[in-house]
Design an enzyme around this catalytic site. Sequence first.
Site, PDB file in Angstrom:
ATOM      1  N   GLY A 189       0.821  -1.205   0.000  1.00 13.59           N
ATOM      2  CA  GLY A 189       0.000   0.000   0.000  1.00 13.59           C
ATOM      3  C   GLY A 189       0.849   1.247   0.000  1.00 13.59           C
ATOM      4  O   GLY A 189       2.033   1.182   0.316  1.00 13.59           O
TER       5      GLY A 189
ATOM      6  N   PRO B  19       2.518   4.901   1.035  1.00 12.87           N
ATOM      7  CA  PRO B  19       3.097   5.316   2.313  1.00 12.87           C
ATOM      8  C   PRO B  19       2.050   5.952   3.225  1.00 12.87           C
ATOM      9  O   PRO B  19       1.161   6.639   2.748  1.00 12.87           O
ATOM     10  CB  PRO B  19       4.141   6.362   1.915  1.00 12.87           C
ATOM     11  CG  PRO B  19       4.382   6.173   0.476  1.00 12.87           C
ATOM     12  CD  PRO B  19       3.171   5.540  -0.109  1.00 12.87           C
TER      13      PRO B  19
ATOM     14  N   THR C 152      -0.356   4.608   4.960  1.00 16.69           N
ATOM     15  CA  THR C 152      -1.679   4.017   5.073  1.00 16.69           C
ATOM     16  C   THR C 152      -1.808   3.133   6.308  1.00 16.69           C
ATOM     17  O   THR C 152      -2.901   2.670   6.617  1.00 16.69           O
ATOM     18  CB  THR C 152      -2.028   3.173   3.834  1.00 16.69           C
ATOM     19  OG1 THR C 152      -0.885   2.402   3.474  1.00 16.69           O
ATOM     20  CG2 THR C 152      -2.429   4.047   2.663  1.00 16.69           C
ATOM     21  N   GLY C 153      -0.704   2.869   6.990  1.00 15.83           N
ATOM     22  CA  GLY C 153      -0.797   2.123   8.240  1.00 15.83           C
ATOM     23  C   GLY C 153      -0.278   0.702   8.181  1.00 15.83           C
ATOM     24  O   GLY C 153      -0.678  -0.134   8.983  1.00 15.83           O
ATOM     25  N   LYS C 154       0.650   0.418   7.262  1.00 11.10           N
ATOM     26  CA  LYS C 154       1.180  -0.939   7.155  1.00 11.10           C
ATOM     27  C   LYS C 154       1.992  -1.320   8.388  1.00 11.10           C
ATOM     28  O   LYS C 154       1.802  -2.391   8.970  1.00 11.10           O
ATOM     29  CB  LYS C 154       2.043  -1.073   5.888  1.00 11.10           C
ATOM     30  CG  LYS C 154       1.279  -0.805   4.612  1.00 11.10           C
ATOM     31  CD  LYS C 154       2.154  -0.919   3.389  1.00 11.10           C
ATOM     32  CE  LYS C 154       3.236   0.131   3.321  1.00 11.10           C
ATOM     33  NZ  LYS C 154       2.714   1.501   3.199  1.00 11.10           N
ATOM     34  N   THR C 155       2.891  -0.421   8.777  1.00 11.80           N
ATOM     35  CA  THR C 155       3.710  -0.693   9.950  1.00 11.80           C
ATOM     36  C   THR C 155       2.825  -0.817  11.186  1.00 11.80           C
ATOM     37  O   THR C 155       2.995  -1.727  12.008  1.00 11.80           O
ATOM     38  CB  THR C 155       4.739   0.434  10.137  1.00 11.80           C
ATOM     39  OG1 THR C 155       5.439   0.614   8.908  1.00 11.80           O
ATOM     40  CG2 THR C 155       5.730   0.095  11.219  1.00 11.80           C
TER      41      THR C 155
ATOM     42  N   GLU D 204      -6.208  37.202  -8.972  1.00  9.79           N
ATOM     43  CA  GLU D 204      -6.902  35.988  -8.521  1.00  9.79           C
ATOM     44  C   GLU D 204      -8.351  35.970  -8.989  1.00  9.79           C
ATOM     45  O   GLU D 204      -8.890  34.927  -9.351  1.00  9.79           O
ATOM     46  CB  GLU D 204      -6.835  35.857  -6.999  1.00  9.79           C
ATOM     47  CG  GLU D 204      -5.425  35.655  -6.447  1.00  9.79           C
ATOM     48  CD  GLU D 204      -4.699  34.476  -7.073  1.00  9.79           C
ATOM     49  OE1 GLU D 204      -5.348  33.472  -7.431  1.00  9.79           O
ATOM     50  OE2 GLU D 204      -3.465  34.566  -7.217  1.00  9.79           O
TER      51      GLU D 204
ATOM     52  N   HIS E 212      -8.565  34.577 -12.430  1.00 16.45           N
ATOM     53  CA  HIS E 212      -8.576  33.109 -12.442  1.00 16.45           C
ATOM     54  C   HIS E 212      -9.968  32.586 -12.093  1.00 16.45           C
ATOM     55  O   HIS E 212     -10.516  31.725 -12.773  1.00 16.45           O
ATOM     56  CB  HIS E 212      -7.607  32.563 -11.387  1.00 16.45           C
ATOM     57  CG  HIS E 212      -6.169  32.671 -11.753  1.00 16.45           C
ATOM     58  ND1 HIS E 212      -5.657  32.173 -12.917  1.00 16.45           N
ATOM     59  CD2 HIS E 212      -5.115  33.195 -11.074  1.00 16.45           C
ATOM     60  CE1 HIS E 212      -4.345  32.396 -12.951  1.00 16.45           C
ATOM     61  NE2 HIS E 212      -3.991  33.021 -11.842  1.00 16.45           N
TER      62      HIS E 212
ATOM     63  N   ASP F 143       1.959  30.552 -13.298  1.00 13.08           N
ATOM     64  CA  ASP F 143       0.824  30.306 -14.187  1.00 13.08           C
ATOM     65  C   ASP F 143       1.320  29.910 -15.565  1.00 13.08           C
ATOM     66  O   ASP F 143       0.821  28.976 -16.181  1.00 13.08           O
ATOM     67  CB  ASP F 143      -0.014  31.581 -14.355  1.00 13.08           C
ATOM     68  CG  ASP F 143      -0.724  31.976 -13.071  1.00 13.08           C
ATOM     69  OD1 ASP F 143      -0.905  31.094 -12.216  1.00 13.08           O
ATOM     70  OD2 ASP F 143      -1.080  33.152 -12.942  1.00 13.08           O
TER      71      ASP F 143
HETATM   72  P1  ADP Z   1       3.031   2.945   6.537  1.00 13.53           P
HETATM   73  O1  ADP Z   1       3.854   1.939   7.250  1.00 13.53           O
HETATM   74  O2  ADP Z   1       1.945   2.345   5.706  1.00 13.53           O
HETATM   75  O3  ADP Z   1       3.837   3.937   5.760  1.00 13.53           O
HETATM   76  P2  ADP Z   1       2.505   3.822   9.186  1.00 13.53           P
HETATM   77  O4  ADP Z   1       1.941   2.590   9.799  1.00 13.53           O
HETATM   78  O5  ADP Z   1       3.937   4.093   9.456  1.00 13.53           O
HETATM   79  O6  ADP Z   1       2.255   3.814   7.624  1.00 13.53           O
HETATM   80  O7  ADP Z   1       1.607   5.068   9.626  1.00 13.53           O
HETATM   81  C1  ADP Z   1       2.152   6.143  10.360  1.00 13.53           C
HETATM   82  C2  ADP Z   1       1.193   6.594  11.441  1.00 13.53           C
HETATM   83  O8  ADP Z   1       0.004   7.120  10.884  1.00 13.53           O
HETATM   84  C3  ADP Z   1       0.734   5.474  12.346  1.00 13.53           C
HETATM   85  O9  ADP Z   1       1.629   5.268  13.395  1.00 13.53           O
HETATM   86  C4  ADP Z   1      -0.614   5.967  12.824  1.00 13.53           C
HETATM   87  O10 ADP Z   1      -0.479   6.856  13.898  1.00 13.53           O
HETATM   88  C5  ADP Z   1      -1.126   6.733  11.636  1.00 13.53           C
HETATM   89  N1  ADP Z   1      -1.961   5.864  10.808  1.00 13.53           N
HETATM   90  C6  ADP Z   1      -1.688   5.440   9.560  1.00 13.53           C
HETATM   91  N2  ADP Z   1      -2.676   4.667   9.074  1.00 13.53           N
HETATM   92  C7  ADP Z   1      -3.609   4.580  10.058  1.00 13.53           C
HETATM   93  C8  ADP Z   1      -4.858   3.900  10.172  1.00 13.53           C
HETATM   94  N3  ADP Z   1      -5.341   3.154   9.172  1.00 13.53           N
HETATM   95  N4  ADP Z   1      -5.539   4.015  11.334  1.00 13.53           N
HETATM   96  C9  ADP Z   1      -5.055   4.768  12.341  1.00 13.53           C
HETATM   97  N5  ADP Z   1      -3.889   5.424  12.294  1.00 13.53           N
HETATM   98  C10 ADP Z   1      -3.155   5.344  11.167  1.00 13.53           C
HETATM   99 ZN    ZN Z   2      -2.048  33.433 -11.262  1.00  9.49          ZN
HETATM  100 MG    MG Z   3       5.910   1.916   7.335  1.00 10.19          MG
END
Ligand code: ADP
Ligand code: ZN
Ligand code: MG
Length: 624
Positions: free
Chosen positions: A194, A196, A198-201, A417, A420, A492
Site C-alpha cells: 500500500g 506510504p 496508510t498504516g502498514k507498519t 486571482e 482566475h 501560471d
Molecule cells: P506505513 O507503514 O503504511 O507507511 P505507518 O503505519 O507508518 O504507515 O503510519 C504512520 C502513522 O500514521 C501510524 O503510526 C498511525 O499513527 C497513523 N496511521 C496510519 N494509518 C492509520 C490507520 N489506518 N488508522 C489509524 N492510524 C493510522
Molecule cells: Zn495566477
Molecule cells: Mg511503514
Amino acid sequence: MVLLLLNYLISVLFTNGPPRLTVPYTTFIQQVNADNVKDVTAQGNSIQGDFKSSVTYGSASGAAFQTERPVFAQDNLEALLQQHNVPITATPPGGQSALLTLLISFGPALLLIGGFLYLSRRMQTAGPGGILGAFGQSRAKLYTPDSGPKTTFADVAGIDEAKQDLAQVVDFLKTPEKYQRLGAQIPHGILLVGPPGTGKTLLARAVAGEASRPFFSLSASEFVEAIVGVGASRVRDLFAKAKEAAPSIIFIDELDAIGRSRASSTTFGANDEREQTLNQILTEMDGFTPNQNVVVLAATNRPEVLDPALLRPGRFDRRVTVSPPDRAGREAILKIHTRNLRLAPDVNLGEIAGATAGFVGADLRNIANEAALLAAQKGEDLVTQADFDEAIERSVLGLRRPIVLGPDEKRLIAYHESGHALMGLLVAGADPVKKLTIVPRGLSLGSTYSQPIDDRYNYPESYLRGRITLALGGRAAEEVAYGAVTTGAESDLQQVNQIARSMVARFGMSPKLGPLNLIQPGDGAVAQHFSEETSRLLDEEVRRIVDECHRDSVRILTENRDRLDRLAEAVLKKDTLDQDEIYAAAGISPPASFHPTIAPPLPGNGSSRDRDLAKDEVGSEIHR
Ligand code: ADP
Ligand code: ZN
Ligand code: MG
C-alpha cells in the site's frame, strides 16, 4: 605476511564464520539425496553450502561445507538439487583468476579493514566473537508482549479489509494447535502492500499486540550495510531468534530496499550485499517446516519492483492490500487520533473527512495534532473546527506567511486571482472554483482553488483548453484592469506551457503534427529524437494554442469587466471568499453539482496517470 593476512580475511569475510568443512563430492551427493542440504552456492566447480543438520567427516564436523565437483562428473547436478528443493546460487566463475582480480581491486581497502580487524582481534581476543560477531548480529527490535503500550486493532481504522485478512493470522498465532490439529498450514509469508502512510507498519504491530506474541521488527534498509556478508548473517540471526520464541512474528519493513528485482537493479557495488541478504531471506523462508510457528510479515509500497522469487509459493505468497481510506474510513481514523484531544462541540469529524479526500492515516494524524497545536498556540480551551480547517489548509499549502502587502499590491493580486476565479466560473467545463484568497501562504501571495468534479482519467481537449484559459486568467485580468502585466504570473505560465506541450506532443491534439507521441509524462523530456522541423512545428503549435486561449480569456474578462471589479472588491474586503461568496459577488448562480466543502488537492499518491496535470488543483499562484 600481507598475503597471509589477506587470505585469512577473505576466508573470514566471504565465508562469514568458522572455516567450512571440506567433504568429498560423493558425500555431498549423498547428503543431497538424504535431503540434508539447505542451500548451495556454486562458483565454477567449487560448491559451498549449508547442511540442514551437521555432518561429520573425518575428525571434523559442521553444517557449513565446501566441495569440489570433478570436471568429469556426468551427473545432472542441477536437476538433482531442484528435485530436492535445494536453492542454488551461482557466482561468476573464474576461480583463481577471480581471486586475483579481487585482490588487486580490493586489496588496499581490504588491507585497511584487515589491519583494523587484526588490531581489534588482538586487543580483545577474549571478547566473544570479536568485532565481526557484533557486526553480524541482528539489530532487530524485539517487542515482547509486555514491553510498553500495546498496539491493537482498535488503533487501526479505515482499512477494514486488511484488518480482516490479518485477523486469521492473529488467531493462528494465538492458538496454533487449532490449525495444526487439522493439518492446516497458515501462510508463512504475508506481504502488506500500500501507499506510504496508510498504516502498514501500524497494522503489523497491531497483529503482534493482538496475538500477544513476540514481534521482531527490522527495517530492510538496516540490512544493507557496507561489509559483504553481514546482511545475510543478520537475517540468519533474526530468523533463529524468532524460531526460538515461536509462535512469533518477524516484520521486515520496506522490503523493496533489499527485495528489488535482481534483473532490474543497476546500482553497482551495493548489489552483492543486497543479493546475498535477499538470498538468505529466501533460504530461511524455504527452510520453514510446517510446524514452525513463525509468521513473516513484510511491507512495501513498491510491489512492482520486488524480485519475483520473493513472491513464489512458500514465500510471500499471500498479499494484503492496504488502500487509502474512503470517507467513512477517514472519519474513523480521525476519531482515533482525536481520542485524547479536548474537542469543541462544533468539531465535525465527518466534515473534516469529507474535506480530506486522498489523505492517508498518517496525514490525518498530523492534521489532528496540528489542530491541537494551533489551538494551544491561540490559548484556546478546546480544539475548534476552525483549528482543523486551518490545519488542513496548512498541510495542503504550507505555512501561512506573515507578509504585509501595500494596498496597491493587494489590489493587483485581488484582480489577478479574481481573473482566475472568473474563468473557472465562465469557461464551459472548467473545474468549479472552491475558494479565492489573497492571504499569502507558502510561496504564493494569493490563490484560487478549483477542484475537479471527479478523478479524471481522460482529458477532453476542451477541458485542457479550459485549464489553460483559467491559468491565463490572472495575467489577463491584470491586462484588462491595469493595461500592463507584472512578473507575478510566472508559475501560471509554467503550468500553461506544460499543458499546451502535453496537448501537442503527448495527446496528439494538434492537426498540424497529427497523432504523435513525442514526449513522456513528467518533466517533458524528449522520448525520442525528432527533426528540427518537427520541433519547430511543436513550438508553433504550442504558441498557437496558448495565444488562442489568451485571446479567449482577455475577451471573456473584457465582456465581464463589471463582474471582475465586483469580485476583486469583495475579496479585497474579506481576504478570503468561499464558493457561495464567489458566485454571489460575481452575480452568477452556482452549478447543479455543488459541493460546499473546500477540497484540498490530492496528495502525491493520487492514482491519476496524468499526475502532471492532476497535481495542481490550485488554479494559480503569484510568486514573488
Ligand atoms: P506505513 O507503514 O503504511 O507507511 P505507518 O503505519 O507508518 O504507515 O503510519 C504512520 C502513522 O500514521 C501510524 O503510526 C498511525 O499513527 C497513523 N496511521 C496510519 N494509518 C492509520 C490507520 N489506518 N488508522 C489509524 N492510524 C493510522
Ligand atoms: Zn495566477
Ligand atoms: Mg511503514
